[in-house]
Design a protein around this motif. Structure first.
Motif, PDB file in Angstrom:
ATOM      1  N   LEU A 261      -5.163 -38.187  29.098  1.00  0.00           N
ATOM      2  CA  LEU A 261      -3.822 -37.684  29.381  1.00  0.00           C
ATOM      3  C   LEU A 261      -2.832 -38.555  28.626  1.00  0.00           C
ATOM      4  CD1 LEU A 261      -1.655 -36.053  30.943  1.00  0.00           C
ATOM      5  CD2 LEU A 261      -1.969 -37.657  32.840  1.00  0.00           C
ATOM      6  N   SER A 262      -2.035 -37.938  27.758  1.00  0.00           N
ATOM      7  CA  SER A 262      -1.033 -38.650  26.979  1.00  0.00           C
ATOM      8  C   SER A 262       0.327 -38.007  27.258  1.00  0.00           C
ATOM      9  CB  SER A 262      -1.375 -38.544  25.490  1.00  0.00           C
ATOM     10  OG  SER A 262      -0.384 -39.169  24.717  1.00  0.00           O
ATOM     11  N   ILE A 263       1.270 -38.812  27.769  1.00  0.00           N
ATOM     12  CA  ILE A 263       2.605 -38.316  28.080  1.00  0.00           C
ATOM     13  C   ILE A 263       3.614 -39.142  27.296  1.00  0.00           C
ATOM     14  CG2 ILE A 263       4.333 -37.906  29.877  1.00  0.00           C
ATOM     15  CD1 ILE A 263       2.029 -37.729  31.898  1.00  0.00           C
ATOM     16  N   ASP A 264       4.399 -38.473  26.457  1.00  0.00           N
ATOM     17  CA  ASP A 264       5.438 -39.122  25.667  1.00  0.00           C
ATOM     18  C   ASP A 264       6.795 -38.728  26.241  1.00  0.00           C
ATOM     19  OD1 ASP A 264       3.752 -40.425  23.763  1.00  0.00           O
ATOM     20  OD2 ASP A 264       3.377 -38.465  22.859  1.00  0.00           O
ATOM     21  N   LEU A 265       7.522 -39.727  26.740  1.00  0.00           N
ATOM     22  CA  LEU A 265       8.836 -39.505  27.338  1.00  0.00           C
ATOM     23  C   LEU A 265       9.933 -39.943  26.380  1.00  0.00           C
ATOM     24  CD1 LEU A 265       8.085 -41.100  30.837  1.00  0.00           C
ATOM     25  CD2 LEU A 265       8.123 -38.652  30.293  1.00  0.00           C
ATOM     26  N   ALA A 266      10.973 -39.118  26.262  1.00  0.00           N
ATOM     27  CA  ALA A 266      12.167 -39.510  25.513  1.00  0.00           C
ATOM     28  C   ALA A 266      12.930 -40.539  26.348  1.00  0.00           C
ATOM     29  CB  ALA A 266      13.027 -38.286  25.224  1.00  0.00           C
ATOM     30  N   PRO A 267      13.926 -41.226  25.765  1.00  0.00           N
ATOM     31  CA  PRO A 267      14.622 -42.286  26.500  1.00  0.00           C
ATOM     32  C   PRO A 267      15.205 -41.874  27.854  1.00  0.00           C
ATOM     33  CG  PRO A 267      15.131 -42.462  24.183  1.00  0.00           C
ATOM     34  CD  PRO A 267      14.322 -41.195  24.350  1.00  0.00           C
ATOM     35  N   THR A 268      15.700 -40.645  27.998  1.00  0.00           N
ATOM     36  CA  THR A 268      16.299 -40.244  29.280  1.00  0.00           C
ATOM     37  C   THR A 268      15.449 -39.225  30.035  1.00  0.00           C
ATOM     38  OG1 THR A 268      17.614 -38.470  28.273  1.00  0.00           O
ATOM     39  CG2 THR A 268      18.623 -40.684  28.402  1.00  0.00           C
ATOM     40  N   ALA A 269      14.199 -39.039  29.637  1.00  0.00           N
ATOM     41  CA  ALA A 269      13.298 -38.114  30.331  1.00  0.00           C
ATOM     42  C   ALA A 269      12.821 -38.741  31.641  1.00  0.00           C
ATOM     43  CB  ALA A 269      12.108 -37.786  29.443  1.00  0.00           C
ATOM     44  N   ARG A 270      12.448 -37.879  32.599  1.00  0.00           N
ATOM     45  CA  ARG A 270      11.946 -38.339  33.901  1.00  0.00           C
ATOM     46  C   ARG A 270      10.557 -37.764  34.145  1.00  0.00           C
ATOM     47  NH1 ARG A 270      17.320 -36.337  36.101  1.00  0.00           N
ATOM     48  NH2 ARG A 270      15.949 -34.567  36.255  1.00  0.00           N
ATOM     49  N   LEU A 271       9.740 -38.539  34.873  1.00  0.00           N
ATOM     50  CA  LEU A 271       8.366 -38.145  35.165  1.00  0.00           C
ATOM     51  C   LEU A 271       8.009 -38.529  36.590  1.00  0.00           C
ATOM     52  CD1 LEU A 271       5.429 -37.281  34.300  1.00  0.00           C
ATOM     53  CD2 LEU A 271       5.095 -39.682  33.633  1.00  0.00           C
ATOM     54  N   LEU A 272       7.432 -37.567  37.313  1.00  0.00           N
ATOM     55  CA  LEU A 272       6.781 -37.822  38.598  1.00  0.00           C
ATOM     56  C   LEU A 272       5.341 -37.406  38.390  1.00  0.00           C
ATOM     57  CD1 LEU A 272       6.689 -38.442  41.651  1.00  0.00           C
ATOM     58  CD2 LEU A 272       7.243 -36.028  42.024  1.00  0.00           C
ATOM     59  N   MET A 273       4.404 -38.344  38.623  1.00  0.00           N
ATOM     60  CA  MET A 273       3.011 -38.086  38.297  1.00  0.00           C
ATOM     61  C   MET A 273       2.087 -38.510  39.419  1.00  0.00           C
ATOM     62  SD  MET A 273       0.921 -39.639  35.115  1.00  0.00           S
ATOM     63  CE  MET A 273      -0.629 -40.329  35.593  1.00  0.00           C
ATOM     64  N   VAL A 274       1.114 -37.646  39.723  1.00  0.00           N
ATOM     65  CA  VAL A 274       0.063 -37.940  40.685  1.00  0.00           C
ATOM     66  C   VAL A 274      -1.253 -37.530  40.038  1.00  0.00           C
ATOM     67  CG1 VAL A 274      -0.881 -37.379  42.957  1.00  0.00           C
ATOM     68  CG2 VAL A 274       1.588 -37.518  42.650  1.00  0.00           C
ATOM     69  N   GLU A 275      -2.273 -38.367  40.117  1.00  0.00           N
ATOM     70  CA  GLU A 275      -3.592 -38.087  39.535  1.00  0.00           C
ATOM     71  C   GLU A 275      -4.690 -38.467  40.526  1.00  0.00           C
ATOM     72  OE1 GLU A 275      -5.378 -36.722  37.164  1.00  0.00           O
ATOM     73  OE2 GLU A 275      -3.696 -36.082  35.961  1.00  0.00           O
ATOM     74  N   PRO A 276      -4.923 -37.659  41.563  1.00  0.00           N
ATOM     75  CA  PRO A 276      -5.946 -38.019  42.551  1.00  0.00           C
ATOM     76  C   PRO A 276      -7.368 -37.743  42.053  1.00  0.00           C
ATOM     77  CG  PRO A 276      -4.895 -35.948  43.139  1.00  0.00           C
ATOM     78  CD  PRO A 276      -4.201 -36.444  41.907  1.00  0.00           C
TER      79      PRO A 276
END
Length: 171
Positions: free
Chosen positions: A126-141
């Motif tokens: 899993l590869s997630i690239d966020l821009a400077p003002t991007a937001r992420l909520l992540m759960v990986e059970p």
């Protein structure tokens, strides 16, 4: 080398319209990997990932690509728990996911659990690239066998790589 049993790929891009509602911009899907979109009354978009093969076993190859464009908001989940089933000795299943979240956008990555079964073989990235003002909520059970079914894991090959960057730098 054994051939993949289930091949699936999905590519999704969402953007905002003039009223600020997140809309589907582009969708391509093939094989056993599908995205469905439940009716919502929110300005955010919601997508549900479905693996029509019913799980992952040795030799399967699944890829997912997501792009959340500037100002868009996406919630992504799965229809059910993903299952990594028993594989043949020389076969490994793979699931690769690449996500880009642009400035002013947000992603809620909320899949249901991955259940590992004895003698499964899975490489997941899993590869997630966020821009400077991007937001992420992540759960990986992840569930290591089902205790209620008295399952015991004796032999599992599971490689899980998660890489999250902001403006190209690891976080």
């Amino acid at each position: 080398m054994p051939q993949p049993r289930a091949i699936g790929s999905a590519k999704l891009s969402v953007s905002t319209d003039a009223l600020g509602k997140t809309r589907l911009r582009d969708l391509r899907q093939s094989g056993s990997l599908k995205l469905v979109f439940p009716q919502t009354y929110s300005h955010d978009a919601e997508a549900v990932l479905v693996n029509t093969a019913g799980g992952i076993t040795g030799g399967d190859k699944l890829t997912l690509t997501i792009n959340v464009e500037g100002g868009a908001h996406l919630r992504l989940t799965t229809q059910a728990a993903e299952r990594a089933y028993r594989a043949q000795h020389d076969e490994i299943g793979s699931f690769e996911t690449d996500i880009t979240v642009q400035d002013g956008s947000s992603l809620h990555w909320l899949p249901q659990e991955l259940i590992l079964f004895d003698r499964c073989a899975l490489k997941r990235r899993l590869s997630i690239d966020l821009a400077p003002t991007a937001r992420l909520l992540m759960v990986e059970p992840i569930v290591f066998g089902r205790a209620a079914m008295l399952e015991v894991l004796n032999d599992v090959m599971f490689q899980d790589r998660i890489r999250i960057t902001r403006a190209g730098r690891p976080i």
